[in-house]
Design a protein around this motif. Structure first.
Motif, PDB file in Angstrom:
ATOM      1  N   SER A   1       4.569  73.639  49.965  1.00 21.83           N
ATOM      2  CA  SER A   1       4.292  74.432  51.158  1.00 21.83           C
ATOM      3  C   SER A   1       4.042  73.516  52.348  1.00 21.83           C
ATOM      4  O   SER A   1       3.802  72.310  52.187  1.00 21.83           O
ATOM      5  CB  SER A   1       3.071  75.316  50.931  1.00 21.83           C
ATOM      6  OG  SER A   1       1.893  74.526  50.844  1.00 21.83           O
ATOM      7  N   ALA A   2       4.070  74.098  53.536  1.00 19.65           N
ATOM      8  CA  ALA A   2       3.816  73.319  54.742  1.00 19.65           C
ATOM      9  C   ALA A   2       2.428  72.694  54.701  1.00 19.65           C
ATOM     10  O   ALA A   2       2.244  71.535  55.083  1.00 19.65           O
ATOM     11  CB  ALA A   2       3.969  74.213  55.973  1.00 19.65           C
ATOM     12  N   GLU A   3       1.454  73.452  54.227  1.00 20.76           N
ATOM     13  CA  GLU A   3       0.077  72.945  54.162  1.00 20.76           C
ATOM     14  C   GLU A   3      -0.041  71.808  53.158  1.00 20.76           C
ATOM     15  O   GLU A   3      -0.736  70.813  53.400  1.00 20.76           O
ATOM     16  CB  GLU A   3      -0.881  74.080  53.798  1.00 20.76           C
ATOM     17  CG  GLU A   3      -1.019  75.160  54.868  1.00 20.76           C
ATOM     18  CD  GLU A   3       0.205  76.064  54.976  1.00 20.76           C
ATOM     19  OE1 GLU A   3       1.001  76.122  53.998  1.00 20.76           O
ATOM     20  OE2 GLU A   3       0.374  76.701  56.027  1.00 20.76           O
ATOM     21  N   GLU A   4       0.638  71.937  52.019  1.00 20.68           N
ATOM     22  CA  GLU A   4       0.610  70.869  51.015  1.00 20.68           C
ATOM     23  C   GLU A   4       1.253  69.597  51.550  1.00 20.68           C
ATOM     24  O   GLU A   4       0.762  68.487  51.314  1.00 20.68           O
ATOM     25  CB  GLU A   4       1.323  71.337  49.743  1.00 20.68           C
ATOM     26  CG  GLU A   4       0.559  72.409  48.983  1.00 20.68           C
ATOM     27  CD  GLU A   4       1.385  73.037  47.872  1.00 20.68           C
ATOM     28  OE1 GLU A   4       0.781  73.585  46.929  1.00 20.68           O
ATOM     29  OE2 GLU A   4       2.638  72.983  47.952  1.00 20.68           O
ATOM     30  N   LEU A   5       2.340  69.752  52.287  1.00 22.71           N
ATOM     31  CA  LEU A   5       3.025  68.593  52.852  1.00 22.71           C
ATOM     32  C   LEU A   5       2.154  67.894  53.891  1.00 22.71           C
ATOM     33  O   LEU A   5       2.077  66.665  53.937  1.00 22.71           O
ATOM     34  CB  LEU A   5       4.344  69.032  53.490  1.00 22.71           C
ATOM     35  CG  LEU A   5       5.433  69.481  52.515  1.00 22.71           C
ATOM     36  CD1 LEU A   5       6.517  70.244  53.250  1.00 22.71           C
ATOM     37  CD2 LEU A   5       6.034  68.286  51.789  1.00 22.71           C
ATOM     38  N   ALA A   6       1.492  68.690  54.741  1.00 21.68           N
ATOM     39  CA  ALA A   6       0.660  68.104  55.784  1.00 21.68           C
ATOM     40  C   ALA A   6      -0.509  67.326  55.199  1.00 21.68           C
ATOM     41  O   ALA A   6      -0.947  66.319  55.772  1.00 21.68           O
ATOM     42  CB  ALA A   6       0.155  69.198  56.721  1.00 21.68           C
ATOM     43  N   ALA A   7      -1.006  67.762  54.047  1.00 21.72           N
ATOM     44  CA  ALA A   7      -2.178  67.126  53.443  1.00 21.72           C
ATOM     45  C   ALA A   7      -1.824  66.035  52.433  1.00 21.72           C
ATOM     46  O   ALA A   7      -2.697  65.295  51.984  1.00 21.72           O
ATOM     47  CB  ALA A   7      -3.040  68.184  52.756  1.00 21.72           C
ATOM     48  N   SER A   8      -0.544  65.913  52.083  1.00 19.43           N
ATOM     49  CA  SER A   8      -0.138  64.998  51.017  1.00 19.43           C
ATOM     50  C   SER A   8      -0.384  63.534  51.386  1.00 19.43           C
ATOM     51  O   SER A   8      -0.237  63.121  52.542  1.00 19.43           O
ATOM     52  CB  SER A   8       1.340  65.195  50.688  1.00 19.43           C
ATOM     53  OG  SER A   8       1.762  64.262  49.707  1.00 19.43           O
ATOM     54  N   THR A   9      -0.723  62.755  50.370  1.00 17.01           N
ATOM     55  CA  THR A   9      -0.867  61.295  50.532  1.00 17.01           C
ATOM     56  C   THR A   9       0.292  60.560  49.859  1.00 17.01           C
ATOM     57  O   THR A   9       0.234  59.339  49.674  1.00 17.01           O
ATOM     58  CB  THR A   9      -2.199  60.827  49.922  1.00 17.01           C
ATOM     59  OG1 THR A   9      -2.224  61.173  48.523  1.00 17.01           O
ATOM     60  CG2 THR A   9      -3.379  61.478  50.627  1.00 17.01           C
ATOM     61  N   GLN A  10       1.336  61.290  49.477  1.00 21.18           N
ATOM     62  CA  GLN A  10       2.461  60.701  48.749  1.00 21.18           C
ATOM     63  C   GLN A  10       3.636  60.297  49.647  1.00 21.18           C
ATOM     64  O   GLN A  10       4.705  59.955  49.153  1.00 21.18           O
ATOM     65  CB  GLN A  10       2.953  61.695  47.685  1.00 21.18           C
ATOM     66  CG  GLN A  10       1.878  62.140  46.700  1.00 21.18           C
ATOM     67  CD  GLN A  10       1.249  60.960  45.979  1.00 21.18           C
ATOM     68  OE1 GLN A  10       1.948  60.116  45.426  1.00 21.18           O
ATOM     69  NE2 GLN A  10      -0.080  60.893  45.977  1.00 21.18           N
ATOM     70  N   TRP A  11       3.459  60.359  50.947  1.00 20.91           N
ATOM     71  CA  TRP A  11       4.541  59.984  51.853  1.00 20.91           C
ATOM     72  C   TRP A  11       4.835  58.483  51.742  1.00 20.91           C
ATOM     73  O   TRP A  11       3.918  57.677  51.638  1.00 20.91           O
ATOM     74  CB  TRP A  11       4.160  60.326  53.296  1.00 20.91           C
ATOM     75  CG  TRP A  11       4.091  61.805  53.550  1.00 20.91           C
ATOM     76  CD1 TRP A  11       2.994  62.601  53.455  1.00 20.91           C
ATOM     77  CD2 TRP A  11       5.176  62.648  53.936  1.00 20.91           C
ATOM     78  NE1 TRP A  11       3.322  63.901  53.756  1.00 20.91           N
ATOM     79  CE2 TRP A  11       4.658  63.958  54.061  1.00 20.91           C
ATOM     80  CE3 TRP A  11       6.528  62.432  54.200  1.00 20.91           C
ATOM     81  CZ2 TRP A  11       5.449  65.045  54.429  1.00 20.91           C
ATOM     82  CZ3 TRP A  11       7.313  63.512  54.567  1.00 20.91           C
ATOM     83  CH2 TRP A  11       6.783  64.800  54.682  1.00 20.91           C
ATOM     84  N   ARG A  12       6.129  58.150  51.776  1.00 17.44           N
ATOM     85  CA  ARG A  12       6.565  56.755  51.692  1.00 17.44           C
ATOM     86  C   ARG A  12       7.290  56.357  52.977  1.00 17.44           C
ATOM     87  O   ARG A  12       8.074  57.137  53.533  1.00 17.44           O
ATOM     88  CB  ARG A  12       7.506  56.568  50.501  1.00 17.44           C
ATOM     89  CG  ARG A  12       6.879  56.929  49.165  1.00 17.44           C
ATOM     90  CD  ARG A  12       7.916  56.853  48.061  1.00 17.44           C
ATOM     91  NE  ARG A  12       8.460  55.516  47.919  1.00 17.44           N
ATOM     92  CZ  ARG A  12       9.536  55.221  47.176  1.00 17.44           C
ATOM     93  NH1 ARG A  12      10.177  56.188  46.540  1.00 17.44           N
ATOM     94  NH2 ARG A  12       9.962  53.974  47.091  1.00 17.44           N
TER      95      ARG A  12
ATOM     96  N   GLU B   1      17.765  49.311  59.083  1.00 14.52           N
ATOM     97  CA  GLU B   1      16.306  49.264  59.146  1.00 14.52           C
ATOM     98  C   GLU B   1      15.633  50.196  58.132  1.00 14.52           C
ATOM     99  O   GLU B   1      14.417  50.113  57.923  1.00 14.52           O
ATOM    100  CB  GLU B   1      15.827  49.650  60.550  1.00 14.52           C
ATOM    101  CG  GLU B   1      16.274  48.700  61.639  1.00 14.52           C
ATOM    102  CD  GLU B   1      17.644  49.054  62.220  1.00 14.52           C
ATOM    103  OE1 GLU B   1      17.989  48.520  63.285  1.00 14.52           O
ATOM    104  OE2 GLU B   1      18.364  49.876  61.586  1.00 14.52           O
ATOM    105  N   LEU B   2      16.398  51.073  57.490  1.00 18.20           N
ATOM    106  CA  LEU B   2      15.788  52.074  56.600  1.00 18.20           C
ATOM    107  C   LEU B   2      15.417  51.463  55.249  1.00 18.20           C
ATOM    108  O   LEU B   2      16.155  50.643  54.690  1.00 18.20           O
ATOM    109  CB  LEU B   2      16.746  53.243  56.370  1.00 18.20           C
ATOM    110  CG  LEU B   2      17.214  54.024  57.596  1.00 18.20           C
ATOM    111  CD1 LEU B   2      17.936  55.278  57.166  1.00 18.20           C
ATOM    112  CD2 LEU B   2      16.061  54.354  58.524  1.00 18.20           C
ATOM    113  N   GLU B   3      14.279  51.906  54.721  1.00 19.83           N
ATOM    114  CA  GLU B   3      13.853  51.510  53.386  1.00 19.83           C
ATOM    115  C   GLU B   3      14.611  52.321  52.340  1.00 19.83           C
ATOM    116  O   GLU B   3      14.999  53.471  52.573  1.00 19.83           O
ATOM    117  CB  GLU B   3      12.346  51.757  53.220  1.00 19.83           C
ATOM    118  CG  GLU B   3      11.469  50.970  54.174  1.00 19.83           C
ATOM    119  CD  GLU B   3      11.454  49.489  53.853  1.00 19.83           C
ATOM    120  OE1 GLU B   3      11.788  49.118  52.707  1.00 19.83           O
ATOM    121  OE2 GLU B   3      11.117  48.695  54.750  1.00 19.83           O
TER     122      GLU B   3
END
Length: 333
Positions: A269-280, A299-301
């Motif tokens: 969900s949008a809320e889960e994405l906003a709160a996630s710490t799994q972004w790379r 330049e992209l990983e």
């Protein structure tokens, strides 16, 4: 109004939506039905046929029957709700409306559309004058065209058709060809942003170049610490190869820096994405310039398959467009 109005307007003129034919348009033309601008009132404006009205308005019917309009959606998709807007039509609005949908490939003619098999989306329902009449629905079928019936006659200012895009990927894309996975026309969607005071978040992934400053995503001026961000759900999981960012028309209000993160989180969900710490990290912090286009490839990983990207801008400002090019993840082909 209702939650579904936060979704894409599948019939938007900007996306290729069009009113193909109507039973009558004596007082006001059919093309106004899908205008992007809000309906307006001009007190002393008249034409040789009568009062100027910002919408579609038929002649006064004196016999049996009713009026109708055939609409091609700009983007095929699943419809979550419609708004039949009768603003400024006070004594000349229809008593009722009904809406049907069908799915036909290609570019069918008006005759082929009339002969198609239609499904009722909104049953015959009462309308109020000078009001946005909203109808929510729960229908998982994909539609390409609509037929709006009004009973018996009258005027409708605007028709908005809110839903989720369901385009068909081309054989080239399915075979591994590059595609803009963030593009609205391919099924991308901006889930949530930190702020959109001046420009709506979906402008970020509209087709084509921006037309003016208000045609992009823009935040208010930030007076404290932090930064602004926008999370885009890709049309399908993919492996990303190239990014583009455009600050066209933002000459005194472009962000100073940007960086882009990615995540594989199907169904989040949008809320889960906003709160996630799994972004790379996908693109490291990069300085931007006003009224310019930026492209990044080397330049992209290498982060593998992703479902969402997060554009971070510091400290605030406006971005006209973002493009996220890649190939479908193997299991999606």
């Amino acid at each position: 109004m209702t939650d579904f109005t936060d979704l894409l307007d599948l019939a938007a003129e900007r996306l290729g939506g069009a009113v193909l034919a109507v039973s009558d348009e004596f007082f006001a033309p059919k093309e106004a039905l899908l205008k992007a601008a809000e309906p307006e009132w001009r007190e002393d404006a008249y034409t040789e046929r009568g009062k100027w009205m910002d919408g579609w308005e038929t002649i006064r019917r004196r016999g049996p029957g009713h009026e109708w309009a055939l609409i091609r959606l700009g983007m095929p998709g699943v419809i979550r709700g419609v708004v039949v807007d009768t603003r400024w039509f006070r004594g000349n609005y229809p008593d009722e409306c009904r809406l049907e949908g069908c799915e036909l490939p290609g570019v069918p003619t008006v005759d082929e559309l009339h002969a198609a098999e239609w499904t009722e989306i909104v049953p015959r329902s009462e309308l109020s004058g000078n009001a946005p009449n909203a109808f929510a629905m729960n229908d998982e079928r994909r539609y390409t065209h609509l037929r709006l019936h009004i009973y018996p006659d009258g005027g409708v200012a605007r028709l908005r058709v809110y839903g989720e895009a369901r385009p068909r990927f081309t054989a080239y894309t399915l075979a591994g060809g590059e595609v803009d996975l963030a593009a609205m026309e391919n099924g991308g969607f901006v889930e949530i942003v930190s702020d959109m005071f001046y420009g709506h978040r979906q402008n970020l992934i509209l087709p084509g170049r921006s037309l003016f400053m208000g045609d992009g995503w823009e935040t208010q001026r930030r007076r404290g610490p932090g930064y602004d961000w926008s999370i885009v759900r890709l049309a399908a999981p993919g492996v990303l190869h190239r990014l583009e960012l455009d600050t066209d028309h933002f000459k005194g209000n472009a962000p100073e820096h940007c960086w882009i993160d990615s995540i594989y989180a199907p169904g989040a969900s949008a809320e889960e994405l906003a709160a996630s710490t799994q972004w790379r990290p996908l693109l490291a912090r990069t300085r931007l310039q006003a009224h310019a286009r930026f492209r990044w490839e080397e330049e992209l990983e290498d982060v593998g398959a992703v479902t969402h990207v997060r554009l971070n801008i510091h400290p605030d400002g406006g971005v006209a467009r973002m493009r996220v090019y890649g190939t479908l993840a193997q299991r999606e082909r």
